[in-house]
Design an enzyme around this catalytic site. Structure first.
Site, PDB file in Angstrom:
ATOM      1  N   ARG A   1       0.747  -1.208  -0.018  1.00  0.00           N
ATOM      2  CA  ARG A   1       0.085  -0.008   0.043  1.00  0.00           C
ATOM      3  C   ARG A   1       0.861   1.297  -0.079  1.00  0.00           C
ATOM      4  O   ARG A   1       0.709   2.483  -0.864  1.00  0.00           O
ATOM      5  CB  ARG A   1      -0.912  -0.058   1.198  1.00  0.00           C
ATOM      6  CG  ARG A   1      -1.789  -1.149   1.252  1.00  0.00           C
ATOM      7  CD  ARG A   1      -2.772  -0.956   2.439  1.00  0.00           C
ATOM      8  NE  ARG A   1      -3.923  -2.178   2.425  1.00  0.00           N
ATOM      9  CZ  ARG A   1      -3.861  -3.026   3.408  1.00  0.00           C
ATOM     10  NH1 ARG A   1      -3.043  -2.765   4.308  1.00  0.00           N
ATOM     11  NH2 ARG A   1      -4.803  -3.829   3.389  1.00  0.00           N
TER      12      ARG A   1
ATOM     13  N   PHE B   1     -11.592  -3.384  -5.525  1.00  0.00           N
ATOM     14  CA  PHE B   1     -11.550  -4.486  -4.801  1.00  0.00           C
ATOM     15  C   PHE B   1     -10.886  -3.799  -3.407  1.00  0.00           C
ATOM     16  O   PHE B   1      -9.818  -4.198  -2.860  1.00  0.00           O
ATOM     17  CB  PHE B   1     -10.770  -5.712  -5.103  1.00  0.00           C
ATOM     18  CG  PHE B   1     -11.016  -6.231  -6.285  1.00  0.00           C
ATOM     19  CD1 PHE B   1     -11.981  -7.265  -6.242  1.00  0.00           C
ATOM     20  CD2 PHE B   1     -10.523  -5.887  -7.439  1.00  0.00           C
ATOM     21  CE1 PHE B   1     -12.572  -7.984  -7.472  1.00  0.00           C
ATOM     22  CE2 PHE B   1     -11.032  -6.585  -8.816  1.00  0.00           C
ATOM     23  CZ  PHE B   1     -11.753  -7.479  -8.700  1.00  0.00           C
TER      24      PHE B   1
ATOM     25  N   ASP C   1     -16.119  -1.990  -4.147  1.00  0.00           N
ATOM     26  CA  ASP C   1     -16.055  -3.388  -3.710  1.00  0.00           C
ATOM     27  C   ASP C   1     -17.618  -3.724  -3.909  1.00  0.00           C
ATOM     28  O   ASP C   1     -18.527  -3.071  -3.795  1.00  0.00           O
ATOM     29  CB  ASP C   1     -15.795  -3.246  -2.370  1.00  0.00           C
ATOM     30  CG  ASP C   1     -14.933  -4.485  -1.781  1.00  0.00           C
ATOM     31  OD1 ASP C   1     -13.874  -4.813  -1.605  1.00  0.00           O
ATOM     32  OD2 ASP C   1     -15.945  -5.547  -1.509  1.00  0.00           O
ATOM     33  N   SER C   2     -17.553  -5.039  -3.871  1.00  0.00           N
ATOM     34  CA  SER C   2     -19.053  -5.494  -3.994  1.00  0.00           C
ATOM     35  C   SER C   2     -19.697  -6.064  -2.590  1.00  0.00           C
ATOM     36  O   SER C   2     -20.878  -6.140  -2.472  1.00  0.00           O
ATOM     37  CB  SER C   2     -18.906  -6.932  -4.596  1.00  0.00           C
ATOM     38  OG  SER C   2     -18.096  -7.842  -4.077  1.00  0.00           O
TER      39      SER C   2
ATOM     40  N   ASN D   1     -20.006  -5.123  -8.724  1.00  0.00           N
ATOM     41  CA  ASN D   1     -18.955  -6.074  -8.951  1.00  0.00           C
ATOM     42  C   ASN D   1     -17.787  -5.491 -10.071  1.00  0.00           C
ATOM     43  O   ASN D   1     -18.041  -4.840 -10.889  1.00  0.00           O
ATOM     44  CB  ASN D   1     -19.673  -6.944 -10.085  1.00  0.00           C
ATOM     45  CG  ASN D   1     -18.708  -8.236 -10.482  1.00  0.00           C
ATOM     46  OD1 ASN D   1     -17.234  -7.810 -10.628  1.00  0.00           O
ATOM     47  ND2 ASN D   1     -19.417  -9.258 -10.650  1.00  0.00           N
ATOM     48  N   ALA D   2     -16.497  -5.554  -9.455  1.00  0.00           N
ATOM     49  CA  ALA D   2     -15.335  -4.594  -9.977  1.00  0.00           C
ATOM     50  C   ALA D   2     -15.302  -5.312 -11.587  1.00  0.00           C
ATOM     51  O   ALA D   2     -14.923  -4.221 -12.476  1.00  0.00           O
ATOM     52  CB  ALA D   2     -14.419  -5.030  -9.141  1.00  0.00           C
TER      53      ALA D   2
ATOM     54  N   ASP E   1      -6.728  -5.298  -6.656  1.00  0.00           N
ATOM     55  CA  ASP E   1      -6.203  -6.418  -5.655  1.00  0.00           C
ATOM     56  C   ASP E   1      -7.539  -7.191  -5.138  1.00  0.00           C
ATOM     57  O   ASP E   1      -8.171  -7.181  -4.396  1.00  0.00           O
ATOM     58  CB  ASP E   1      -6.144  -5.492  -4.365  1.00  0.00           C
ATOM     59  CG  ASP E   1      -5.372  -6.405  -3.137  1.00  0.00           C
ATOM     60  OD1 ASP E   1      -4.854  -7.165  -3.608  1.00  0.00           O
ATOM     61  OD2 ASP E   1      -5.529  -5.840  -2.224  1.00  0.00           O
TER      62      ASP E   1
ATOM     63  N   CYS F   1      -3.075 -12.774  -4.980  1.00  0.00           N
ATOM     64  CA  CYS F   1      -2.680 -13.528  -3.668  1.00  0.00           C
ATOM     65  C   CYS F   1      -3.011 -14.701  -3.727  1.00  0.00           C
ATOM     66  O   CYS F   1      -3.250 -15.567  -2.650  1.00  0.00           O
ATOM     67  CB  CYS F   1      -3.622 -12.799  -2.525  1.00  0.00           C
ATOM     68  SG  CYS F   1      -5.390 -12.831  -2.712  1.00  0.00           S
TER      69      CYS F   1
HETATM   70  N1  SAH Z   1      -7.383  -4.239  -1.256  1.00  0.00           N
HETATM   71  C1  SAH Z   1      -8.025  -4.573   0.176  1.00  0.00           C
HETATM   72  C2  SAH Z   1      -7.978  -6.107   0.089  1.00  0.00           C
HETATM   73  C3  SAH Z   1      -8.902  -6.885  -0.942  1.00  0.00           C
HETATM   74  S1  SAH Z   1      -9.570  -8.201  -0.472  1.00  0.00           S
HETATM   75  C4  SAH Z   1      -7.030  -4.039   1.093  1.00  0.00           C
HETATM   76  O1  SAH Z   1      -6.107  -3.406   0.973  1.00  0.00           O
HETATM   77  O2  SAH Z   1      -7.458  -4.201   2.229  1.00  0.00           O
HETATM   78  C5  SAH Z   1     -10.792  -8.529  -1.652  1.00  0.00           C
HETATM   79  C6  SAH Z   1     -11.853  -7.703  -1.797  1.00  0.00           C
HETATM   80  O3  SAH Z   1     -12.499  -8.035  -3.062  1.00  0.00           O
HETATM   81  C7  SAH Z   1     -13.150  -7.825  -0.582  1.00  0.00           C
HETATM   82  O4  SAH Z   1     -13.110  -6.549   0.110  1.00  0.00           O
HETATM   83  C8  SAH Z   1     -14.213  -8.377  -1.389  1.00  0.00           C
HETATM   84  O5  SAH Z   1     -15.176  -8.089  -0.824  1.00  0.00           O
HETATM   85  C9  SAH Z   1     -14.067  -8.097  -3.010  1.00  0.00           C
HETATM   86  N2  SAH Z   1     -14.496  -8.532  -3.739  1.00  0.00           N
HETATM   87  C10 SAH Z   1     -14.735 -10.086  -4.008  1.00  0.00           C
HETATM   88  N3  SAH Z   1     -15.188 -10.147  -5.255  1.00  0.00           N
HETATM   89  C11 SAH Z   1     -15.443  -9.060  -5.825  1.00  0.00           C
HETATM   90  C12 SAH Z   1     -16.032  -8.570  -7.101  1.00  0.00           C
HETATM   91  N4  SAH Z   1     -16.266  -9.353  -7.879  1.00  0.00           N
HETATM   92  N5  SAH Z   1     -16.090  -7.398  -7.365  1.00  0.00           N
HETATM   93  C13 SAH Z   1     -15.879  -6.339  -6.519  1.00  0.00           C
HETATM   94  N6  SAH Z   1     -15.033  -6.617  -5.114  1.00  0.00           N
HETATM   95  C14 SAH Z   1     -15.269  -8.040  -4.848  1.00  0.00           C
END
Ligand code: SAH
Length: 394
Positions: free
Chosen positions: A210, A226, A248-249, A277-278, A298, A338
């Site tokens: 970050r 995300f 975020d979703s 949905n991203a 992410d 990840c």
């Molecule tokens: N970048 C964040 C961690 C991301 S974890 C940080 O720095 O803390 C992954 C995230 O993706 C979760 O919050 C989850 O809710 C979200 N997520 C999962 N599938 C998704 C989708 N299709 N669209 C948007 N968000 C999604």
């Protein structure tokens, strides 16, 4: 102590000092799940100590290369003190960072044990039958060595199932985390709630990434896809991003993000916060002709194991392709995976394919990995899971 023998010609991972030995390499033997045993070559030479679990595909989890040593309280205390001590430097200035992973399982020679420090509270995971049997001992040692206000369990149920263990969660020692409890990372505050109902933890493993990503954000219009509770968004804002759009979703995640903005004195409407949905959000933005100077991708683990890699590669490819289409000329894409099943080389290849399809010329500015509280053990390649690239997109 019980001896478990390897089959002939199945000793390669033992020679490499890998901490796992699979069922197929072990001569069948009776034993209790989680029992501590001596691991012997097929010729009978004792070489290591391990947790034995006849019900798991991973029959042996090795934790010591002194087969005559004692795995007593002093031994575990020494392991815990060493693991915790290796993180001291990260917490040297608690006004900047007061939380990190203290024990990272096999990479700290404590197979099946994960401990995260959220300032004065610990979150623990007992993931194997061996660690489950040591539960009380480990908890009393953590109390002694770290002196937390409370220890909460948040074990990964799927991993426990593979070991023949039921789910286990809740307060184990001391007090519950108080409501609206905040931790610090890179001088920014984040709410963490590990009490029974809520469970908004924090992705401690992205701390350094970050910061490194945010260094590029000054004066830019940033899209954090995300975003979860805003880890990248808030770091980018602190480093002077011109605007932040966070997607975020999960509405719980976005609620946490809004609370984190307030906690850090950021005006409510300073970010554009989108529940979507991203994958679809990116497509819509492209269709509507929008662009960003910097995009952070992410996503959650799309390939939990090697078996999911092919399908996951297509998802990563799609995601990065959309990201590259949406970045302004000369802009930046910070992309992460990840997934343990996907290597850094795979991620580079995915970005190369995406760049070709998006007709963009892309160079790598920085290669990112895991922070020192999630170290990669060279004896245990499975401990490497987080990788990222900061890319310049022309
Ligand atoms: N970048 C964040 C961690 C991301 S974890 C940080 O720095 O803390 C992954 C995230 O993706 C979760 O919050 C989850 O809710 C979200 N997520 C999962 N599938 C998704 C989708 N299709 N669209 C948007 N968000 C999604």
């Amino acid at each position: 102590m019980k001896k478990i023998y390897l089959k002939e010609a199945r000793e390669k991972s033992l020679k490499n000092k890998h901490p796992w030995i699979f069922k197929s390499a072990v001569k069948p033997a009776k034993g209790e799940a989680g029992e501590i045993v001596q691991v012997c070559t097929s010729a009978g030479k004792a070489v290591a100590l391990a947790f034995y679990n006849p019900h798991s595909q991973i029959s042996l989890r090795l934790f010591s290369w002194d087969p005559e040593g004692k795995a007593d309280r002093t031994f575990w205390e020494d392991r815990i003190v060493r693991a915790v001590g290796k993180r001291d430097f990260l917490l040297a200035d608690p006004t900047m960072t007061d939380s990190c992973r203290l024990i990272f399982g096999e990479a700290d020679e404590l197979p099946g044990l994960v401990v995260d420090r959220y300032n004065e509270y610990l979150s623990v995971q007992f993931l194997t039958a061996g660690m489950e049997l040591l539960r009380e001992e480990i908890l009393s040692l953590l109390d002694r060595v770290v002196k937390p206000k409370g220890i909460l369990e948040k074990s990964d149920t799927d991993m426990r199932k593979l070991e023949g263990l039921g789910p286990s969660e809740g307060l184990l020692r001391g007090r519950e985390m108080p409501p609206a409890y905040a931790i610090r990372e890179n001088g920014i505050r984040f709410f963490v709630d590990l009490t029974a109902g809520q469970k908004t933890g924090f992705y401690l493993d992205q701390r350094d990434n970050r910061r490194k990503t945010a260094r590029w954000a000054k004066g830019l219009d940033v899209l954090d896809a995300f975003c979860y509770s805003g880890g990248f968004s808030l770091n980018a804002w602190k480093e002077g991003a011109r605007s932040v759009t966070a997607v975020d979703s999960s509405d719980t995640a976005l609620e946490a993000l809004r609370d984190n903005m307030t906690l850090n004195g950021i005006e409510k409407d300073a970010f554009t916060v989108v529940e979507d949905n991203a994958f679809e959000f990116l497509r819509r933005e492209i269709r509507e002709g929008r662009t960003y100077d910097m995009i952070i991708l992410d996503p959650p683990k799309l390939a939990p194991t090697k078996a999911h890699v092919e399908k996951a590669m297509r998802a990563y490819k799609d995601l990065n392709l959309q990201g590259l289409k949406l970045v302004k000329k000369g802009g930046i894409l910070a992309t992460f995976s990840c997934s343990g099943g996907l290597s850094l080389q795979d991620l580079k290849m995915i970005c190369a394919w995406s760049a070709l399809d998006a007709h963009r010329n892309v160079t790598v500015l920085e290669v990112l990995s895991q922070p020192p509280d999630h170290p990669v053990s060279l004896r245990y390649p499975e401990s490497e899971y987080l990788k990222g690239l900061i890319l310049r997109v022309e």
